[in-house]
Every structure is written in structure tokens, then in C-alpha cells.
Design a protein around this motif. Sequence first.
Motif, short mmCIF file in Angstrom:
data_model
loop_
_atom_site.label_atom_id
_atom_site.label_comp_id
_atom_site.label_asym_id
_atom_site.label_seq_id
_atom_site.Cartn_x
_atom_site.Cartn_y
_atom_site.Cartn_z
N ALA A 21 0.83 -1.21 0.00
CA ALA A 21 0.00 0.00 0.00
C ALA A 21 0.86 1.26 0.00
O ALA A 21 0.55 2.24 -0.69
CB ALA A 21 -0.94 0.00 1.20
N ALA A 22 1.96 1.24 0.74
CA ALA A 22 2.86 2.40 0.78
C ALA A 22 3.47 2.66 -0.60
O ALA A 22 3.56 3.81 -1.04
CB ALA A 22 3.94 2.19 1.82
N ILE A 23 3.87 1.60 -1.27
CA ILE A 23 4.46 1.74 -2.61
C ILE A 23 3.41 2.28 -3.59
O ILE A 23 3.68 3.23 -4.34
CB ILE A 23 5.03 0.40 -3.09
CG1 ILE A 23 6.23 0.01 -2.23
CG2 ILE A 23 5.41 0.45 -4.57
CD1 ILE A 23 6.64 -1.44 -2.34
N LEU A 24 2.23 1.70 -3.57
CA LEU A 24 1.17 2.16 -4.48
C LEU A 24 0.75 3.59 -4.17
O LEU A 24 0.50 4.38 -5.08
CB LEU A 24 -0.02 1.21 -4.41
CG LEU A 24 0.26 -0.23 -4.89
CD1 LEU A 24 -0.95 -1.12 -4.64
CD2 LEU A 24 0.67 -0.26 -6.35
N GLY A 25 0.70 3.94 -2.90
CA GLY A 25 0.36 5.31 -2.51
C GLY A 25 1.42 6.30 -2.96
O GLY A 25 1.11 7.42 -3.40
N HIS A 26 2.68 5.90 -2.84
CA HIS A 26 3.79 6.74 -3.29
C HIS A 26 3.66 7.01 -4.80
O HIS A 26 3.78 8.16 -5.25
CB HIS A 26 5.11 6.03 -2.98
CG HIS A 26 6.32 6.73 -3.49
ND1 HIS A 26 6.97 7.70 -2.78
CD2 HIS A 26 7.00 6.59 -4.66
CE1 HIS A 26 8.00 8.14 -3.48
NE2 HIS A 26 8.04 7.48 -4.62
#
Length: 149
Positions: free
Chosen positions: A127-132
Motif C-alpha cells: 500500500a505504501a508503494i502504491l500510494g507513493h
Amino acid sequence: MKSFLLFLLLPLLQSCSFWSKKSSEPEPTGLSQSEQLILDDYKAEIEVGRNMAGRLLSFYGKYQDAGLKNYVNTVGSYVAKNGDYPDRRYMFGILDSDSVNAFACPGGYILVTRGVIQTATNEAELAAILGHEAAHVGRKHMFNALRSM
């Protein structure tokens, strides 16, 4: 990495008709001039992103696991809906590569490699990668960088 991006982007820049000045008068659309500029900018962003995503998919290949693709889309859609740009449309895909990489293409095309998914130890990391990447799209980082070339 920089040469790889140039490999992807130079043909893209040469083929994009929206960056060249149009000599004919625009057809009336019923929009104000500022609304038309916003619409034209959005169409250009979509065109660039679609072309860029297509080149990345051609280079790496598309990972075919439908269940994993649905999972990435579910996580990505949730993150994007709760991010800074919830009104934007995002499309998520998985590139068939063991490398650990993610791409934020203009227009909302977000691609992660299979290696990213394998390396993430839990859903929060994915989720952090996709949000970034969604933030890059929302802030138009790549689109503005290409426009300034």
C-alpha cells in the motif's frame, strides 16, 4: 536507469501530437478557454501515460495472475481513494519481472513489478508503494518533467 527511461520516452515525445502547435482553428466545444485548456491537458496526460504504460508492458511483459492483479487493484484503489487525489482515475498493473521497481505513468497508470510484490512483507508495504506512485501521478511529476524537456 536514465538510459532506459530515455529509451522509453524519446519515441513517445516524438509521437505526441499534442505538444506540436496546431495551425488550424479549434472546433467550438461550448467550453470556456480555461476549461478547454484543462481538458486538452488532461487528454495529453492520458495519451502520454497510455503510451508509456504500453511501452513498459511491452518491455517487461504483463504478469497474468488474475487473482494477484485483482488484489493489487483492490489495495491500490483503496489507497488512491483515501489519498490526496481521490477524484483521479488510477489503473494498476503488474509487470512480469523479478526486479524491484514501480512506475507512475501520467494519467493514472501505475505499474509494479512482480519483484515488488514478492519483496513486500505485508499489505501495508504494498500500500505504501502504491500510494507513493499515486502521489507522483496526482502531482504530475512525470508529465511535467516530460513537458519541460
